[in-house]
Scaffold this motif. Structure first.
Motif, PDB file in Angstrom:
ATOM      1  N   ASP A 160      -4.502  10.179  -3.991  1.00 57.54           N
ATOM      2  CA  ASP A 160      -5.027   9.117  -4.848  1.00 57.54           C
ATOM      3  C   ASP A 160      -4.308   9.088  -6.200  1.00 57.54           C
ATOM      4  OD1 ASP A 160      -6.565   7.114  -5.908  1.00 57.54           O
ATOM      5  OD2 ASP A 160      -8.348   8.354  -6.235  1.00 57.54           O
TER       6      ASP A 160
ATOM      7  N   ASN B  18      -2.943   5.935  -7.431  1.00 59.91           N
ATOM      8  CA  ASN B  18      -2.912   4.518  -7.817  1.00 59.91           C
ATOM      9  C   ASN B  18      -1.535   3.888  -7.608  1.00 59.91           C
ATOM     10  OD1 ASN B  18      -4.308   2.195  -8.676  1.00 59.91           O
ATOM     11  ND2 ASN B  18      -3.608   2.423 -10.780  1.00 59.91           N
TER      12      ASN B  18
ATOM     13  N   SER C 293       0.839  -1.196   0.000  1.00 63.57           N
ATOM     14  CA  SER C 293       0.000   0.000   0.000  1.00 63.57           C
ATOM     15  C   SER C 293       0.874   1.246   0.000  1.00 63.57           C
ATOM     16  CB  SER C 293      -0.980  -0.030   1.183  1.00 63.57           C
ATOM     17  OG  SER C 293      -0.323  -0.319   2.403  1.00 63.57           O
TER      18      SER C 293
ATOM     19  N   ASP D  70      -4.733  -1.090   3.321  1.00 68.24           N
ATOM     20  CA  ASP D  70      -4.912  -0.280   2.118  1.00 68.24           C
ATOM     21  C   ASP D  70      -5.974   0.763   2.420  1.00 68.24           C
ATOM     22  OD1 ASP D  70      -3.378  -1.602  -0.206  1.00 68.24           O
ATOM     23  OD2 ASP D  70      -4.425  -3.306   0.679  1.00 68.24           O
ATOM     24  N   TYR D  71      -5.772   1.966   1.917  1.00 73.08           N
ATOM     25  CA  TYR D  71      -6.750   3.031   2.180  1.00 73.08           C
ATOM     26  C   TYR D  71      -7.798   3.055   1.063  1.00 73.08           C
ATOM     27  CZ  TYR D  71      -8.291   7.153   4.725  1.00 73.08           C
ATOM     28  OH  TYR D  71      -9.015   8.034   5.502  1.00 73.08           O
ATOM     29  N   TRP D  72      -8.701   2.068   1.091  1.00 71.40           N
ATOM     30  CA  TRP D  72      -9.814   2.105   0.153  1.00 71.40           C
ATOM     31  C   TRP D  72     -10.766   3.223   0.576  1.00 71.40           C
ATOM     32  CZ3 TRP D  72      -7.429  -0.232  -3.225  1.00 71.40           C
ATOM     33  CH2 TRP D  72      -6.818  -1.462  -3.040  1.00 71.40           C
TER      34      TRP D  72
ATOM     35  N   ARG E  87      -4.824  -0.418  -7.256  1.00 67.50           N
ATOM     36  CA  ARG E  87      -6.244  -0.728  -7.073  1.00 67.50           C
ATOM     37  C   ARG E  87      -6.622  -2.136  -7.530  1.00 67.50           C
ATOM     38  NH1 ARG E  87      -9.434   3.279  -5.474  1.00 67.50           N
ATOM     39  NH2 ARG E  87      -8.652   5.414  -5.531  1.00 67.50           N
TER      40      ARG E  87
ATOM     41  N   HIS F 228      -6.399  -6.187  -8.151  1.00 64.41           N
ATOM     42  CA  HIS F 228      -5.922  -7.381  -7.444  1.00 64.41           C
ATOM     43  C   HIS F 228      -5.652  -8.475  -8.475  1.00 64.41           C
ATOM     44  CE1 HIS F 228      -7.143  -6.423  -3.114  1.00 64.41           C
ATOM     45  NE2 HIS F 228      -7.386  -5.338  -3.819  1.00 64.41           N
TER      46      HIS F 228
ATOM     47  N   GLN G 245     -14.153   0.603   5.757  1.00 59.73           N
ATOM     48  CA  GLN G 245     -14.186  -0.556   4.878  1.00 59.73           C
ATOM     49  C   GLN G 245     -15.051  -1.624   5.532  1.00 59.73           C
ATOM     50  OE1 GLN G 245     -10.094  -1.705   4.350  1.00 59.73           O
ATOM     51  NE2 GLN G 245      -9.411   0.404   4.096  1.00 59.73           N
TER      52      GLN G 245
END
Length: 317
Positions: free
Chosen positions: A225, A227, A24, A213-215, A162, A164, A263
């Motif tokens: 932000d 990516n 992250s 992770d800072y979703w 972002r 996976h 989250q």
């Protein structure tokens, strides 16, 4: 002393190479560097030569670097707790990182507080069965006709923060980018039964510092932000505050709102899926290729690839 509610931060390591090598934003590296520079010891999870997730002890950056990145399987603790207790008794600074249940177990084992112990837990989605992981690896080996060299659970270098995508590198030079295992992971049927009733699926955690992770960063701090990775950091008590103050010069940070950082694992455990029993029956009786198609999206991926090829052929005509 625990905080009534955690303090919340968005964090990115100032060294872009560190951030690129981290899953992250690089907060774990920043924190563990401080411990190592003060002759301390790091305990964390690595993927060993047998591709098992295991907790190990590190006293240098080379060994610590193996702890970077996600491992979406349960780690073996071995005699880690006993080793931590020995290091604490020798007055070494100790950083222990792991899931919330592992940290709660460590604190229970130690039986008292230590001012030279720092615990960092992760926001945990849940822990998949190692049996599924090894069946997946065997399936990939058969398809590639080769033993595996390394595995990247989330290939941030090629696909960004972002996405996976797991990448499997083989000894014959081949590599495979896949979403099969992450699809199984996110389907939740592969998780341990205890994960569906996990008491740590909330904003309160047993670690001094909680990281993830800072979703939701696009809302909480859009200027972060890019990516390339952002760490969510929750400060849970005075020890966590003390630790975070030591690493602030190493990172770019911003205080954010808890309500903009929620989250799913910070709200409640994921419920047991209705198809869990069916999945395990299939896993016991079917070939993994069947599992990959039915539960891992492999059939859908292949269909999309075939459709793309058809479109390309039509365009060429």
């Amino acid at each position: 002393m625990r905080c009534e509610w955690p303090e919340v931060y968005a964090v990115q390591h100032l060294d872009e190479q560190v951030r690129a090598s981290s899953r992250s934003g690089g907060i774990f590296t920043a924190v563990s560097d401080y411990i190592l520079e003060n002759h301390g010891v790091i305990y964390g999870c690595i993927l060993n030569e047998e591709f098992r997730a295991v907790h190990v002890r590190a006293t240098d950056k080379r060994e610590r670097d193996k702890m970077r990145g996600s491992k979406y399987i349960q780690s073996r603790l071995g005699d880690t707790y006993q080793s931590v207790k020995s290091d604490l008794g020798a007055q070494k600074l100790v950083l222990f990182s792991g899931t919330s249940c592992q940290i709660a177990g460590l604190r229970k084992y130690l039986g008292k507080e230590y001012n030279n112990l720092f615990c960092v837990d992760i926001v945990c989605h849940g822990v998949p069965s190692p049996n599924v992981w090894f069946a997946y690896l065997d399936w990939q080996k058969k398809r590639a006709g080769s033993e595996i060299e390394t595995v990247d659970f989330r290939n941030k270098k090629d696909f960004g923060w972002r996405r996976h995508v797991e990448t499997v590198f083989f000894k014959n030079g081949k590599k495979v980018n896949s979403t099969v295992f992450v699809m199984l992971f996110c389907g939740h049927a592969v998780l341990r039964p205890s994960c569906y009733v996990c008491p740590f699926k909330s904003v309160m955690h047993p670690g001094d510092m909680t990281i993830a992770d800072y979703w939701g960063i696009e809302k909480a701090a859009p200027e972060f932000d890019d990516n390339k990775g952002v760490s969510l950091v929750l400060i849970n008590n005075e020890t966590g505050k003390r630790l975070f103050e030591t690493v602030k010069p190493r990172v770019r940070w911003k205080a954010t709102k808890l309500e903009d950082s929620m989250q799913e694992p910070l709200r409640a455990p994921f419920p047991e899926p209705a198809n869990r029993r069916t999945f395990w029956n299939d896993f016991a009786l079917k070939d993994f290729s069947y599992i990959a198609k039915k539960y891992g999206g492999e059939g859908m991926v292949n269909q999309i690839k075939r459709n793309i090829k058809k479109i390309k052929r039509k365009l060429l005509k």
